[in-house]
Write a protein that holds these residues in place. Sequence first.
Motif, PDB file in Angstrom:
ATOM      1  N   ALA A   1       6.299  -1.204   2.594  1.00  0.00           N
ATOM      2  CA  ALA A   1       7.162  -2.145   1.854  1.00  0.00           C
ATOM      3  C   ALA A   1       8.524  -2.242   2.528  1.00  0.00           C
ATOM      4  CB  ALA A   1       7.301  -1.690   0.400  1.00  0.00           C
ATOM      5  N   ASN A   2       9.067  -1.099   2.950  1.00  0.00           N
ATOM      6  CA  ASN A   2      10.371  -1.119   3.616  1.00  0.00           C
ATOM      7  C   ASN A   2      10.296  -1.833   4.966  1.00  0.00           C
ATOM      8  OD1 ASN A   2      11.906   0.004   1.628  1.00  0.00           O
ATOM      9  ND2 ASN A   2      11.704   2.113   2.374  1.00  0.00           N
ATOM     10  N   LEU A   3       9.217  -1.599   5.715  1.00  0.00           N
ATOM     11  CA  LEU A   3       9.052  -2.339   6.974  1.00  0.00           C
ATOM     12  C   LEU A   3       9.026  -3.836   6.694  1.00  0.00           C
ATOM     13  CD1 LEU A   3       6.359  -0.420   9.106  1.00  0.00           C
ATOM     14  CD2 LEU A   3       8.836  -0.115   9.068  1.00  0.00           C
TER      15      LEU A   3
ATOM     16  N   ALA B   1      12.743   4.731  -4.598  1.00  0.00           N
ATOM     17  CA  ALA B   1      11.574   5.619  -4.581  1.00  0.00           C
ATOM     18  C   ALA B   1      11.724   6.777  -5.570  1.00  0.00           C
ATOM     19  CB  ALA B   1      11.338   6.158  -3.174  1.00  0.00           C
ATOM     20  N   HIS B   2      12.949   7.323  -5.682  1.00  0.00           N
ATOM     21  CA  HIS B   2      13.150   8.483  -6.559  1.00  0.00           C
ATOM     22  C   HIS B   2      13.784   8.126  -7.897  1.00  0.00           C
ATOM     23  CE1 HIS B   2      12.063  11.144  -3.241  1.00  0.00           C
ATOM     24  NE2 HIS B   2      12.812  10.361  -2.485  1.00  0.00           N
ATOM     25  N   GLY B   3      14.081   6.841  -8.119  1.00  0.00           N
ATOM     26  CA  GLY B   3      14.730   6.451  -9.376  1.00  0.00           C
ATOM     27  C   GLY B   3      13.790   5.721 -10.321  1.00  0.00           C
TER      28      GLY B   3
ATOM     29  N   SER C   1      -0.163   5.862  -6.375  1.00  0.00           N
ATOM     30  CA  SER C   1      -0.079   5.531  -4.952  1.00  0.00           C
ATOM     31  C   SER C   1       0.354   4.081  -4.810  1.00  0.00           C
ATOM     32  CB  SER C   1      -1.472   5.719  -4.332  1.00  0.00           C
ATOM     33  OG  SER C   1      -1.500   5.247  -3.019  1.00  0.00           O
ATOM     34  N   GLY C   2       1.054   3.763  -3.725  1.00  0.00           N
ATOM     35  CA  GLY C   2       1.453   2.390  -3.472  1.00  0.00           C
ATOM     36  C   GLY C   2       2.923   2.155  -3.719  1.00  0.00           C
ATOM     37  N   ALA C   3       3.314   0.890  -3.648  1.00  0.00           N
ATOM     38  CA  ALA C   3       4.722   0.532  -3.835  1.00  0.00           C
ATOM     39  C   ALA C   3       4.808  -0.950  -4.170  1.00  0.00           C
ATOM     40  CB  ALA C   3       5.508   0.820  -2.559  1.00  0.00           C
TER      41      ALA C   3
ATOM     42  N   SER D   1       0.810  -1.220   0.000  1.00  0.00           N
ATOM     43  CA  SER D   1       0.000   0.000   0.000  1.00  0.00           C
ATOM     44  C   SER D   1       0.838   1.262   0.000  1.00  0.00           C
ATOM     45  CB  SER D   1      -0.914   0.024   1.220  1.00  0.00           C
ATOM     46  OG  SER D   1      -1.753  -1.100   1.181  1.00  0.00           O
ATOM     47  N   SER D   2       2.086   1.163   0.484  1.00  0.00           N
ATOM     48  CA  SER D   2       2.971   2.333   0.468  1.00  0.00           C
ATOM     49  C   SER D   2       4.413   1.866   0.551  1.00  0.00           C
ATOM     50  CB  SER D   2       2.652   3.264   1.647  1.00  0.00           C
ATOM     51  OG  SER D   2       3.186   2.720   2.841  1.00  0.00           O
ATOM     52  N   GLY D   3       5.312   2.759   0.190  1.00  0.00           N
ATOM     53  CA  GLY D   3       6.730   2.458   0.296  1.00  0.00           C
ATOM     54  C   GLY D   3       7.149   2.276   1.746  1.00  0.00           C
TER      55      GLY D   3
ATOM     56  N   THR E   1      20.334   0.573   0.983  1.00  0.00           N
ATOM     57  CA  THR E   1      20.599   1.934   0.514  1.00  0.00           C
ATOM     58  C   THR E   1      19.447   2.508  -0.305  1.00  0.00           C
ATOM     59  OG1 THR E   1      22.202   3.332  -0.671  1.00  0.00           O
ATOM     60  CG2 THR E   1      21.748   1.178  -1.637  1.00  0.00           C
ATOM     61  N   ASP E   2      19.246   3.806  -0.190  1.00  0.00           N
ATOM     62  CA  ASP E   2      18.432   4.517  -1.169  1.00  0.00           C
ATOM     63  C   ASP E   2      19.219   4.485  -2.473  1.00  0.00           C
ATOM     64  OD1 ASP E   2      16.961   5.316   1.079  1.00  0.00           O
ATOM     65  OD2 ASP E   2      16.848   7.426   0.479  1.00  0.00           O
ATOM     66  N   ALA E   3      18.547   4.403  -3.605  1.00  0.00           N
ATOM     67  CA  ALA E   3      19.256   4.465  -4.887  1.00  0.00           C
ATOM     68  C   ALA E   3      19.505   5.929  -5.243  1.00  0.00           C
ATOM     69  CB  ALA E   3      18.452   3.777  -5.974  1.00  0.00           C
TER      70      ALA E   3
ATOM     71  N   TYR F   1      14.608  -5.207  -4.518  1.00  0.00           N
ATOM     72  CA  TYR F   1      14.342  -3.871  -5.055  1.00  0.00           C
ATOM     73  C   TYR F   1      12.998  -3.368  -4.548  1.00  0.00           C
ATOM     74  CZ  TYR F   1      13.387  -0.356  -8.720  1.00  0.00           C
ATOM     75  OH  TYR F   1      13.083   0.790  -9.404  1.00  0.00           O
ATOM     76  N   MET F   2      12.951  -2.090  -4.152  1.00  0.00           N
ATOM     77  CA  MET F   2      11.682  -1.497  -3.737  1.00  0.00           C
ATOM     78  C   MET F   2      11.445  -0.242  -4.572  1.00  0.00           C
ATOM     79  SD  MET F   2       9.531   0.622  -2.000  1.00  0.00           S
ATOM     80  CE  MET F   2      10.574   1.844  -1.209  1.00  0.00           C
ATOM     81  N   GLY F   3      10.303  -0.183  -5.238  1.00  0.00           N
ATOM     82  CA  GLY F   3       9.946   1.007  -6.017  1.00  0.00           C
ATOM     83  C   GLY F   3       8.630   1.548  -5.501  1.00  0.00           C
TER      84      GLY F   3
HETATM   85  C1  LIG Z   1       8.799   8.467  -0.339  1.00  0.00           C
HETATM   86  C2  LIG Z   1       9.806   7.460   0.067  1.00  0.00           C
HETATM   87  C3  LIG Z   1       9.435   6.266   0.696  1.00  0.00           C
HETATM   88  C4  LIG Z   1       8.032   6.002   1.148  1.00  0.00           C
HETATM   89  O1  LIG Z   1       7.194   5.728   0.081  1.00  0.00           O
HETATM   90  P1  LIG Z   1       5.629   6.041   0.241  1.00  0.00           P
HETATM   91  O2  LIG Z   1       5.003   5.260  -0.859  1.00  0.00           O
HETATM   92  O3  LIG Z   1       5.480   7.503   0.106  1.00  0.00           O
HETATM   93  O4  LIG Z   1       5.242   5.531   1.594  1.00  0.00           O
HETATM   94  C5  LIG Z   1      10.420   5.327   0.952  1.00  0.00           C
HETATM   95  N1  LIG Z   1      11.705   5.569   0.636  1.00  0.00           N
HETATM   96  C6  LIG Z   1      12.098   6.712   0.064  1.00  0.00           C
HETATM   97  C7  LIG Z   1      13.539   6.917  -0.263  1.00  0.00           C
HETATM   98  C8  LIG Z   1      11.164   7.701  -0.233  1.00  0.00           C
HETATM   99  O5  LIG Z   1      11.551   8.841  -0.774  1.00  0.00           O
END
Ligand SMILES: *Cc1c(COP(=O)(O)O)cnc(C)c1O
Length: 391
Positions: free
Chosen positions: A108-110, A203-205, A240-242, A103-105, A171-173, A229-231
């Motif tokens: 997904a990271n959790l 998230a930003h790539g 919305s979502g991930a 449902s969200s990034g 790492t963040d990409a 990988y997480m997008g």
């Molecule tokens: C925005 C962001 C998230 C969270 O994603 P949401 O879908 O907004 O919850 C995770 N990691 C990074 C690096 C982000 O910029």
Amino acid sequence: MRDIAAELLVLDSKGLKRRRRLLDSAQGPRVRIDGVQKLSFSSNDYLGLAGDPRIAEALCEGARKWGAGAGASHLVTGHQRIHEELEGRLAAYVGMPRALLFSSGYLANLAIVTTLATPSCEVFADRLNHASLNDAMMLSRVRFKRYPHCDHDALERQLSESKAAEKMVITDAVFSMDGDVAPLDRLFELCERHDAMLVVDDAHGFGILGKDGAGSLSHFRLDSPRIVYMGTLGKAAGVSGAFVAAADPVIELLIQKARPYIYTTAGAPALAHALIRSLELMAQESWRRAHLAQLSRQLAAALHSSRWRLLPSTTPIQPFIVGENSEAVALSDALAAAGILVPAIRPPTVPEGTARLRISLSAAHSEQDVLRLTEALHAAEGAVANGMSSA
Ligand SMILES: *Cc1c(COP(=O)(O)O)cnc(C)c1O
């Protein structure tokens, strides 16, 4: 009982109380915010798709076909064919064997860290990683070390010293406040050498880097079962979502064990339907990425002679380093007075002495928009430097 009202007053008196601004329009370069029309450089809608009528139409179509809500979690009866189809398309888009929707990034990271890092695992994380990854490490109660930003030599030392049976590098990409890209090729090499799992938060790539916007793994031509990988789908993808994309057993384990996947209702099916349309547009309309690159060259050229420094960035995140907190705020205020919205980012979000404007470009900006921004910045520069704006 805790005196919450008093705590809020203290927060307010220290100037630390956050306030939500009210948008009266769709997200985009031109927004009506707190009752005023502004040219905005302050969203993560990098491809300009959040307000795209074709995706809005797909959302309506999806709701008519699939209803408003999934009505259950994925493991009960909420996993609709449209979710399954989107997962297949996401996996293909980023070139991974399998993908899983969240449902969200944040969730997904959790899920990634709490499920994949066992008690015998040690985690190594970039110091500037996103808050959700840090929270995920805390929630996992896993042993972790943070390494200096993008410093693969420091990471190598930490990995060599570790006696943990399992290792994970996170790492963040693309880093959200600097717009710089992690050296994923070097990090991957280290993970190979030390038999570590590599978790990449793109998230930003996603939608921006790589072939047809396939993301940072495509950009670095990385493909390996040791990569998770997480997008996210609420930034460049505009909805919305991930999703998590990885080798089949990793995805299967997440389905079986990840609490942020299991104990929550599946995302609205219409969102999945809209996202399929969004993925098509992301892949087809490569002019959006070319235009972003052009705008970023224009910005760099125009700000070259500025008294402040635009960090070199190949992504839509263009940090303009001002230094002093008060100057960054004065600059942001001066732009606001000229009808332009660019947020000032201060410590502790960024290191002391590096207060900045976080200029975020969108494919929906025109060269005219960027010109208006750079002209306003030049005009504000003199005023802020002479201390007029702080008067
Ligand atoms: C925005 C962001 C998230 C969270 O994603 P949401 O879908 O907004 O919850 C995770 N990691 C990074 C690096 C982000 O910029």
